[in-house]
Scaffold this active site. Structure first.
Site, PDB file in Angstrom:
ATOM      1  CG  HIS A 123      -0.403   0.195   2.523  1.00 50.42           C
ATOM      2  ND1 HIS A 123      -0.224  -0.823   3.422  1.00 50.42           N
ATOM      3  CD2 HIS A 123       0.036   1.300   3.155  1.00 50.42           C
ATOM      4  CE1 HIS A 123       0.281  -0.347   4.543  1.00 50.42           C
ATOM      5  NE2 HIS A 123       0.451   0.940   4.408  1.00 50.42           N
ATOM      6  CG  ASP A 153      -0.102  -4.082   2.785  1.00 51.75           C
ATOM      7  OD1 ASP A 153       0.127  -3.456   1.734  1.00 51.75           O
ATOM      8  OD2 ASP A 153      -0.242  -3.524   3.886  1.00 51.75           O
ATOM      9  CB  SER A 231       3.212   1.924   5.839  1.00 48.34           C
ATOM     10  OG  SER A 231       1.955   2.025   6.432  1.00 48.34           O
TER      11      SER A 231
END
Length: 278
Positions: A123, A153, A231
């Site tokens: 992402h 992911d 992230s």
């Protein structure tokens, strides 16, 4: 296993008139739009515990008790930080009037191959038209997505560089609830280096659904703060080894973040790289 809705912790710089979705319960920690993640080996140590003793004269004065889970965070950071990178993206979105606008995002990654291979969350790079990777030595290089797995992911980004410091990977299967961990990443895309937060493993074997569309199993829950920009960054253990990839944070709770366990991530990444010449 429980299922929780999460959001990605990556930081994105929104256009002032761009429509924004109402916050999902679990936010992907991908880019400094909303950010996560996502670490390497450093020599750490577990602190010993001081035990008060009784004597014939009576109870001893209370001795200070060192936290059994204390770790040498500066030493761990010095070991792992050279392998951590900043991942910046640029893409095109639409504003409230459906007019095209440029969007920028910032996330984190870590070196898994000395020849320029970077691991991060999918992402973080999803839909990016351009990707730039800033290494810890200050170099900023263009990056390309070499392989990706949206369902997991995970993504592997390649930059044109050699001799990069590779992160040390640990064994997430040996983690115990209560074990100390450290999250490292570009929280809120703040300048001046990565943000470091400390916590424990709060739970294991969670199943979470992120608002980025991924349903992730066997993830690690931690109370180490995970924020937009984290992230793709590492979650490391007390020995300075990466045991998870920071990925999501609960938007309607405090101190509930999630990281993809490194054992499963390693298998996924190895499988992606076997799909063709890396």
């Amino acid at each position: 296993m429980t299922t929780t809705d999460l959001r990605p912790p990556y930081v994105q710089t929104p256009h002032p008139h761009r429509r924004r979705r109402s916050g999902g319960r679990l936010l992907a920690a991908a880019v400094a739009l909303v950010a996560v993640v996502g670490a390497a080996g450093a020599g750490g140590y577990l602190g010993g515990r001081d035990v008060a003793t009784r004597t014939a004269a009576g109870p001893a004065a209370a001795a200070p008790v060192a936290a059994a889970n204390a770790v040498n965070v500066p030493a761990l950071l010095a070991k792992v930080e050279p392998s951590i990178v900043t991942v910046r993206t640029r893409s095109e979105g639409v504003d409230a009037f459906l007019q095209p606008v440029a969007e920028q995002g910032t996330g984190t990654g870590f070196v898994i191959g000395a020849d320029g291979l970077i691991a991060t969350n999918y992402h973080v790079v999803q839909g990016a038209q351009t990707i730039t990777v800033t290494l810890r030595d200050g170099r900023t290089l263009p990056g390309t997505v070499l392989r990706s797995d949206p369902a997991a992911d995970l993504a592997v980004v390649r930059v044109d560089a050699k001799g990069l410091p590779v992160a040390a990977l640990g064994d997430s299967a040996t983690l115990k609830v209560g074990a100390p961990v450290i999250a490292i990443g570009n929280a809120l895309a703040l300048p001046g280096g990565p943000t470091v937060t400390e916590g424990i493993v709060s739970a294991l074997d969670r199943t979470v659904q992120t608002d980025a569309g991924a349903r992730l199993r066997h993830v690690i829950q931690t109370d180490a703060a995970i924020n937009p920009g984290n992230s793709g960054g590492p979650l490391i253990d007390a020995a300075g080894r990466i045991v998870g990839i920071n990925t999501a944070a609960a938007g309607d709770a405090q101190n509930i973040g999630f990281a993809i366990a490194i054992d499963g991530a390693r298998q996924t990444i190895d499988g992606l790289l076997r799909q063709g010449d890396a």
